[in-house]
Design a protein around this motif. Structure first.
Motif, PDB file in Angstrom:
ATOM      1  N   PHE A  62      53.925  74.679 -20.536  1.00 20.29           N
ATOM      2  CA  PHE A  62      55.070  74.295 -20.996  1.00 20.29           C
ATOM      3  C   PHE A  62      56.060  73.671 -19.954  1.00 20.29           C
ATOM      4  O   PHE A  62      57.375  74.096 -19.864  1.00 20.29           O
ATOM      5  CB  PHE A  62      55.890  75.447 -21.511  1.00 20.29           C
ATOM      6  CG  PHE A  62      55.005  76.179 -22.783  1.00 20.29           C
ATOM      7  CD1 PHE A  62      54.801  75.563 -23.965  1.00 20.29           C
ATOM      8  CD2 PHE A  62      54.606  77.541 -22.716  1.00 20.29           C
ATOM      9  CE1 PHE A  62      53.936  76.009 -25.021  1.00 20.29           C
ATOM     10  CE2 PHE A  62      53.926  78.184 -23.697  1.00 20.29           C
ATOM     11  CZ  PHE A  62      53.714  77.415 -24.879  1.00 20.29           C
ATOM     12  N   ASN A  63      55.470  72.790 -19.315  1.00 21.66           N
ATOM     13  CA  ASN A  63      56.268  72.114 -18.114  1.00 21.66           C
ATOM     14  C   ASN A  63      56.811  73.012 -17.105  1.00 21.66           C
ATOM     15  O   ASN A  63      58.023  72.846 -16.587  1.00 21.66           O
ATOM     16  CB  ASN A  63      57.440  71.135 -18.745  1.00 21.66           C
ATOM     17  CG  ASN A  63      57.025  69.776 -19.292  1.00 21.66           C
ATOM     18  OD1 ASN A  63      55.913  69.387 -19.092  1.00 21.66           O
ATOM     19  ND2 ASN A  63      57.618  69.462 -20.387  1.00 21.66           N
ATOM     20  N   GLY A  64      56.269  74.239 -17.125  1.00 20.08           N
ATOM     21  CA  GLY A  64      56.783  75.247 -15.926  1.00 20.08           C
ATOM     22  C   GLY A  64      57.383  76.343 -16.721  1.00 20.08           C
ATOM     23  O   GLY A  64      57.756  77.299 -16.039  1.00 20.08           O
ATOM     24  N   GLY A  65      57.340  76.416 -17.818  1.00 18.82           N
ATOM     25  CA  GLY A  65      58.126  77.644 -18.598  1.00 18.82           C
ATOM     26  C   GLY A  65      57.225  78.566 -18.849  1.00 18.82           C
ATOM     27  O   GLY A  65      57.557  79.830 -18.909  1.00 18.82           O
ATOM     28  N   ASN A 169      73.156  64.219 -26.325  1.00 21.17           N
ATOM     29  CA  ASN A 169      74.756  64.087 -26.953  1.00 21.17           C
ATOM     30  C   ASN A 169      75.168  65.662 -27.310  1.00 21.17           C
ATOM     31  O   ASN A 169      76.333  66.155 -27.291  1.00 21.17           O
ATOM     32  CB  ASN A 169      75.111  63.246 -27.754  1.00 21.17           C
ATOM     33  CG  ASN A 169      75.288  61.828 -27.401  1.00 21.17           C
ATOM     34  OD1 ASN A 169      75.198  61.531 -26.026  1.00 21.17           O
ATOM     35  ND2 ASN A 169      74.949  60.825 -28.079  1.00 21.17           N
ATOM     36  N   LEU A 170      74.144  66.538 -27.492  1.00 23.38           N
ATOM     37  CA  LEU A 170      74.353  67.866 -27.605  1.00 23.38           C
ATOM     38  C   LEU A 170      75.047  68.570 -26.460  1.00 23.38           C
ATOM     39  O   LEU A 170      75.641  69.369 -26.600  1.00 23.38           O
ATOM     40  CB  LEU A 170      73.313  68.598 -28.106  1.00 23.38           C
ATOM     41  CG  LEU A 170      72.513  68.181 -29.685  1.00 23.38           C
ATOM     42  CD1 LEU A 170      71.348  68.872 -29.771  1.00 23.38           C
ATOM     43  CD2 LEU A 170      73.722  68.236 -30.695  1.00 23.38           C
ATOM     44  N   GLN A 171      74.540  68.109 -25.329  1.00 21.81           N
ATOM     45  CA  GLN A 171      75.208  68.577 -23.839  1.00 21.81           C
ATOM     46  C   GLN A 171      74.530  70.072 -23.888  1.00 21.81           C
ATOM     47  O   GLN A 171      75.884  70.968 -23.558  1.00 21.81           O
ATOM     48  CB  GLN A 171      76.580  68.255 -23.763  1.00 21.81           C
ATOM     49  CG  GLN A 171      76.789  66.704 -23.688  1.00 21.81           C
ATOM     50  CD  GLN A 171      78.154  66.313 -23.477  1.00 21.81           C
ATOM     51  OE1 GLN A 171      79.078  67.062 -23.377  1.00 21.81           O
ATOM     52  NE2 GLN A 171      78.404  65.173 -22.982  1.00 21.81           N
ATOM     53  N   ASN A 172      73.669  70.433 -24.318  1.00 22.84           N
ATOM     54  CA  ASN A 172      73.325  71.956 -24.195  1.00 22.84           C
ATOM     55  C   ASN A 172      72.682  72.225 -23.058  1.00 22.84           C
ATOM     56  O   ASN A 172      71.880  71.767 -22.362  1.00 22.84           O
ATOM     57  CB  ASN A 172      72.266  72.322 -25.307  1.00 22.84           C
ATOM     58  CG  ASN A 172      71.835  73.726 -25.313  1.00 22.84           C
ATOM     59  OD1 ASN A 172      72.097  74.357 -24.256  1.00 22.84           O
ATOM     60  ND2 ASN A 172      71.744  74.174 -26.827  1.00 22.84           N
ATOM     61  N   PRO A 173      73.489  72.962 -22.015  1.00 23.45           N
ATOM     62  CA  PRO A 173      73.197  73.219 -20.742  1.00 23.45           C
ATOM     63  C   PRO A 173      71.584  74.123 -20.494  1.00 23.45           C
ATOM     64  O   PRO A 173      71.485  74.338 -19.356  1.00 23.45           O
ATOM     65  CB  PRO A 173      74.249  73.938 -20.020  1.00 23.45           C
ATOM     66  CG  PRO A 173      74.828  74.530 -21.305  1.00 23.45           C
ATOM     67  CD  PRO A 173      74.731  73.774 -22.415  1.00 23.45           C
ATOM     68  N   ASN A 174      71.434  74.585 -21.510  1.00 26.30           N
ATOM     69  CA  ASN A 174      70.226  75.575 -21.413  1.00 26.30           C
ATOM     70  C   ASN A 174      68.900  74.928 -21.761  1.00 26.30           C
ATOM     71  O   ASN A 174      67.932  75.758 -21.408  1.00 26.30           O
ATOM     72  CB  ASN A 174      70.494  76.957 -22.559  1.00 26.30           C
ATOM     73  CG  ASN A 174      71.834  77.537 -22.474  1.00 26.30           C
ATOM     74  OD1 ASN A 174      72.188  77.841 -21.268  1.00 26.30           O
ATOM     75  ND2 ASN A 174      72.542  77.689 -23.552  1.00 26.30           N
ATOM     76  N   ILE A 175      68.672  73.681 -22.244  1.00 28.65           N
ATOM     77  CA  ILE A 175      67.540  73.090 -22.298  1.00 28.65           C
ATOM     78  C   ILE A 175      67.319  71.895 -21.572  1.00 28.65           C
ATOM     79  O   ILE A 175      68.202  71.234 -20.848  1.00 28.65           O
ATOM     80  CB  ILE A 175      67.514  72.823 -23.862  1.00 28.65           C
ATOM     81  CG1 ILE A 175      68.427  71.544 -23.990  1.00 28.65           C
ATOM     82  CG2 ILE A 175      67.699  73.767 -24.849  1.00 28.65           C
ATOM     83  CD1 ILE A 175      68.576  70.580 -25.533  1.00 28.65           C
ATOM     84  N   SER A 176      65.947  71.655 -21.598  1.00 30.83           N
ATOM     85  CA  SER A 176      65.423  70.434 -20.820  1.00 30.83           C
ATOM     86  C   SER A 176      64.635  69.558 -21.879  1.00 30.83           C
ATOM     87  O   SER A 176      63.864  70.058 -22.577  1.00 30.83           O
ATOM     88  CB  SER A 176      64.322  70.887 -19.936  1.00 30.83           C
ATOM     89  OG  SER A 176      63.765  69.669 -19.118  1.00 30.83           O
ATOM     90  N   LYS A 190      65.824  74.905 -19.839  1.00 30.33           N
ATOM     91  CA  LYS A 190      66.454  74.395 -18.509  1.00 30.33           C
ATOM     92  C   LYS A 190      65.642  74.998 -17.183  1.00 30.33           C
ATOM     93  O   LYS A 190      65.430  74.120 -16.157  1.00 30.33           O
ATOM     94  CB  LYS A 190      67.790  74.316 -18.398  1.00 30.33           C
ATOM     95  CG  LYS A 190      68.545  73.374 -17.220  1.00 30.33           C
ATOM     96  CD  LYS A 190      68.231  71.906 -17.555  1.00 30.33           C
ATOM     97  CE  LYS A 190      69.137  71.098 -16.690  1.00 30.33           C
ATOM     98  NZ  LYS A 190      69.151  69.644 -16.984  1.00 30.33           N
ATOM     99  N   LYS A 191      65.299  76.173 -17.388  1.00 33.19           N
ATOM    100  CA  LYS A 191      64.804  76.611 -16.053  1.00 33.19           C
ATOM    101  C   LYS A 191      63.315  76.483 -16.029  1.00 33.19           C
ATOM    102  O   LYS A 191      62.499  76.679 -15.081  1.00 33.19           O
ATOM    103  CB  LYS A 191      64.776  78.222 -16.312  1.00 33.19           C
ATOM    104  CG  LYS A 191      66.089  78.788 -16.344  1.00 33.19           C
ATOM    105  CD  LYS A 191      66.256  80.357 -16.473  1.00 33.19           C
ATOM    106  CE  LYS A 191      67.647  80.865 -16.516  1.00 33.19           C
ATOM    107  NZ  LYS A 191      67.570  82.301 -16.690  1.00 33.19           N
TER     108      LYS A 191
END
Length: 267
Positions: A62-65, A169-176, A190-191
């Protein structure tokens, strides 16, 4: 001396048919260098390659998840960064409302879910040989589970660009939000970063930067490639990815990982 190799899977270690070649398998085993898969894939989609390579070291999904070890009887989670449940519910609802033709699915640690078996699901199932579980999302999210990835698939380039812009454009700071191949857009926490998984293993094995090498081909591989002393990029990668490689190896369909190990790491 390279003491650990990290490798992306799709477009890198795996050929276009989604499998690892015997030549790559034999070369990796003969190198006797610890080897970690670093992939956007789920653990179940990595299992065949892990078994063929007889990997005992930590693997990165999961890309590092999710950082895990696969044993004969279980999957041992070493570290994880799941998506927040409210984020995954909100994103899936907005995608389904605004982009109804986009294939939408999600993953927990052991399963792959969608509410319909559309063209994108069939395309992914043919590549990974995994079985989708069809379930209503409201029912799914009422269970106490950790979810690690939303996978969005479209074969329309214009729609992909619109989808990517919409999500940014959702600018959700919790997601990558990462492109993984031209048909795929994948959302993780995002982590979740490939570089974070590498740092975990680097600390675990007391590795220096110049003792690590990595193979990759895509934008989601850049955090991995920039974390090691010897980044090797596939010849099938885009030009902007190639500029981050210390070496350019052969394509994934020409066993570029095996070529890179023999010509750039073992000499």
């Amino acid at each position: 001396m390279i003491r650990h190799i990290f490798s992306d899977m799709d477009g890198t270690l795996l050929s276009s048919n989604g499998h690892v070649s015997n030549h790559n398998v034999n070369t990796i085993k003969d190198s006797q260098i610890p080897f970690t898969l670093v992939s956007a894939r789920a653990p179940m989609e990595m299992a065949e390659t892990i078994d063929k390579l007889s990997l005992k070291d930590p693997q990165i999904a999961f890309n590092g998840g999710l950082i895990f070890k696969k044993t004969a009887n279980e999957l041992q989670v070493l570290r994880d960064d799941p998506l927040a449940l409210e984020d995954i519910k909100s994103i899936i609802q907005q995608v389904k409302t605004n982009f109804p033709s986009v294939s939408c699915s999600c993953y927990d640690v052991d399963h792959w879910y969608s509410d319909k078996n559309d063209a994108g699901i069939k395309y992914e199932a043919a590549l990974t040989e995994q079985k989708i579980q069809i379930i209503d999302y409201d029912t799914l999210f009422s269970h106490d589970k950790n979810f690690y990835k939303i996978m969005l698939i479209t074969f329309d380039n214009d729609e992909m660009e619109q989808l990517n812009t919409f999500l940014l454009n959702l600018q959700n700071p919790n997601i990558s939000i990462k492109r993984s191949g031209k048909e795929y857009l994948e959302i993780t926490s995002k982590k979740a970063q490939k570089s974070k998984g590498i740092r975990y293993i680097q600390a675990l094995e007391d590795l220096l930067r110049n003792e690590m090498a990595a193979f990759g081909d895509g934008h989601n591989d850049l955090p991995m490639l920039t974390s090691v002393g010897t980044p090797i990029v596939m010849d099938n990668a885009l030009a902007e990815i190639k500029q981050h490689g210390k070496f350019i190896t052969k394509t994934n369909d020409a066993d570029g990982v095996a070529y890179g190990i023999k010509n750039y790491l073992k000499k």
